[in-house]
Design an enzyme around this catalytic site. Structure first.
Site, PDB file in Angstrom:
ATOM      1  CE  LYS A 199      -1.161   5.237  -2.587  1.00  0.00           C
ATOM      2  NZ  LYS A 199      -1.922   5.131  -3.825  1.00  0.00           N
ATOM      3  CE1 TYR A 212      -2.422  10.497  -4.994  1.00  0.00           C
ATOM      4  CE2 TYR A 212      -3.623  10.525  -3.022  1.00  0.00           C
ATOM      5  CZ  TYR A 212      -2.675  10.017  -3.985  1.00  0.00           C
ATOM      6  OH  TYR A 212      -2.151   8.634  -3.693  1.00  0.00           O
ATOM      7  NE  ARG A 262       5.941   6.178 -10.651  1.00  0.00           N
ATOM      8  CZ  ARG A 262       4.760   6.668 -10.606  1.00  0.00           C
ATOM      9  NH1 ARG A 262       4.193   7.255  -9.543  1.00  0.00           N
ATOM     10  NH2 ARG A 262       3.856   6.483 -11.549  1.00  0.00           N
ATOM     11  NE  ARG A 274       1.216   1.447  -6.453  1.00  0.00           N
ATOM     12  CZ  ARG A 274       1.584   2.606  -7.172  1.00  0.00           C
ATOM     13  NH1 ARG A 274       2.166   2.371  -8.442  1.00  0.00           N
ATOM     14  NH2 ARG A 274       1.233   3.647  -6.535  1.00  0.00           N
ATOM     15  CG  ASN A 317      -2.167   1.862  -5.455  1.00  0.00           C
ATOM     16  OD1 ASN A 317      -2.149   2.466  -4.460  1.00  0.00           O
ATOM     17  ND2 ASN A 317      -2.155   2.411  -6.605  1.00  0.00           N
ATOM     18  CG  HIS A 359       2.304   8.545  -3.413  1.00  0.00           C
ATOM     19  ND1 HIS A 359       1.767   8.941  -4.817  1.00  0.00           N
ATOM     20  CD2 HIS A 359       3.317   9.359  -3.140  1.00  0.00           C
ATOM     21  CE1 HIS A 359       2.665  10.124  -5.023  1.00  0.00           C
ATOM     22  NE2 HIS A 359       3.536  10.532  -3.940  1.00  0.00           N
ATOM     23  CD  GLU A 361       4.241  13.692  -4.652  1.00  0.00           C
ATOM     24  OE1 GLU A 361       5.033  12.794  -4.195  1.00  0.00           O
ATOM     25  OE2 GLU A 361       3.536  13.565  -5.739  1.00  0.00           O
TER      26      GLU A 361
HETATM   27  P1  ATP Z   1       0.678   7.145  -6.799  1.00  0.00           P
HETATM   28  O1  ATP Z   1       0.547   8.737  -7.376  1.00  0.00           O
HETATM   29  O2  ATP Z   1      -0.522   6.726  -5.686  1.00  0.00           O
HETATM   30  O3  ATP Z   1       2.042   6.973  -6.576  1.00  0.00           O
HETATM   31  P2  ATP Z   1       0.429   6.507  -9.601  1.00  0.00           P
HETATM   32  O4  ATP Z   1       1.306   7.388  -9.922  1.00  0.00           O
HETATM   33  O5  ATP Z   1       0.890   5.097  -9.947  1.00  0.00           O
HETATM   34  O6  ATP Z   1      -0.057   6.548  -7.980  1.00  0.00           O
HETATM   35  P3  ATP Z   1      -1.588   8.138 -10.401  1.00  0.00           P
HETATM   36  O7  ATP Z   1      -2.033   8.014 -11.645  1.00  0.00           O
HETATM   37  O8  ATP Z   1      -0.905   9.293  -9.943  1.00  0.00           O
HETATM   38  O9  ATP Z   1      -1.025   6.684 -10.154  1.00  0.00           O
HETATM   39  O10 ATP Z   1      -2.937   7.931  -9.608  1.00  0.00           O
HETATM   40  C1  ATP Z   1      -2.923   8.128  -8.147  1.00  0.00           C
HETATM   41  C2  ATP Z   1      -3.480   7.292  -7.456  1.00  0.00           C
HETATM   42  O11 ATP Z   1      -4.893   7.311  -7.738  1.00  0.00           O
HETATM   43  C3  ATP Z   1      -3.371   5.589  -7.567  1.00  0.00           C
HETATM   44  O12 ATP Z   1      -1.986   5.360  -7.037  1.00  0.00           O
HETATM   45  C4  ATP Z   1      -4.582   5.145  -7.203  1.00  0.00           C
HETATM   46  O13 ATP Z   1      -4.676   4.859  -5.746  1.00  0.00           O
HETATM   47  C5  ATP Z   1      -5.567   6.013  -7.768  1.00  0.00           C
HETATM   48  N1  ATP Z   1      -6.298   5.843  -8.825  1.00  0.00           N
HETATM   49  C6  ATP Z   1      -5.313   6.054 -10.173  1.00  0.00           C
HETATM   50  N2  ATP Z   1      -6.482   5.512 -11.128  1.00  0.00           N
HETATM   51  C7  ATP Z   1      -7.573   4.957 -10.437  1.00  0.00           C
HETATM   52  C8  ATP Z   1      -8.821   4.425 -11.056  1.00  0.00           C
HETATM   53  N3  ATP Z   1      -8.927   4.391 -12.383  1.00  0.00           N
HETATM   54  N4  ATP Z   1      -9.623   4.072  -9.925  1.00  0.00           N
HETATM   55  C9  ATP Z   1      -9.385   4.137  -8.934  1.00  0.00           C
HETATM   56  N5  ATP Z   1      -8.233   4.884  -8.173  1.00  0.00           N
HETATM   57  C10 ATP Z   1      -7.443   5.162  -9.077  1.00  0.00           C
HETATM   58 MG    MG Z   2       1.049   9.512  -9.122  1.00  0.00          MG
END
Ligand code: ATP
Ligand code: MG
Length: 141
Positions: free
Chosen positions: A11, A51, A87, A104, A114, A117, A128
């Site tokens: 990111k 997203y 992951r 992370r 974070n 992704h 994706e």
């Molecule tokens: P990613 O999809 O980016 O790999 P993830 O699968 O761990 O991350 P998801 O639940 O898919 O988490 O959320 C997608 C992204 O949205 C997260 O990586 C984070 O950057 C953002 N995100 C998720 N929850 C929050 C939150 N509560 N506040 C701000 N940003 C969030």
């Molecule tokens: Mg995700």
């Protein structure tokens, strides 16, 4: 276990920190190989499509603004059990809760910023990867 592909994004905050090599090293030393890679600026519309599952969430606007704020490194990673392995290497979504040594934990700044992704399932990975790469940009490993 069959060889799997997963989709990875380094990111904008991690690109700015100049730690691409360090992050790629963590993938490689855990048995994942780069099957496709490009540095890119994602458009707002592509990011919203990527997203889409989070469209109704309160952080959606902030998430899209951040992900389009600077260059990202888009990758297809290949290896045994690649989706789950990636992951694990990334760590928990919230860097404060991520296991010590994960990407992370090392490079994440906040829940939103974070660092990386990674696809959450083989089905997500296929969707994706197809969004960001042509078939002929991906090598067979
Ligand atoms: P990613 O999809 O980016 O790999 P993830 O699968 O761990 O991350 P998801 O639940 O898919 O988490 O959320 C997608 C992204 O949205 C997260 O990586 C984070 O950057 C953002 N995100 C998720 N929850 C929050 C939150 N509560 N506040 C701000 N940003 C969030
Ligand atoms: Mg995700």
């Amino acid at each position: 276990m069959a060889i799997e592909q997963t989709f990875s994004i380094i990111k904008p905050n991690a690109v700015k920190k100049n730690v691409l090599g360090n992050i790629v090293e963590q993938f490689e030393s855990n048995g994942l190989k780069i099957a496709a890679c490009k540095l890119s600026l994602i458009s707002k519309s592509k990011c919203e499509e990527f997203y889409a599952e989070h469209k109704a969430r309160p952080f959606f606007g902030e998430l899209v603004a951040f992900m389009t704020s600077g260059p990202v490194l888009l990758m297809v990673l290949s290896g045994e059990n690649a989706v789950l392995k990636n992951r694990e290497i990334m760590g928990a979504t919230d860097p404060k809760k991520a296991t010590v040594g994960t990407i992370r934990a090392k490079f994440g700044d906040s829940m939103g910023e974070n660092a990386v992704h990674g696809s959450d399932s083989p089905t997500s990975a296929a969707r994706e990867i197809a969004l960001f790469f042509e078939r002929n940009e991906i090598v067979n490993l």
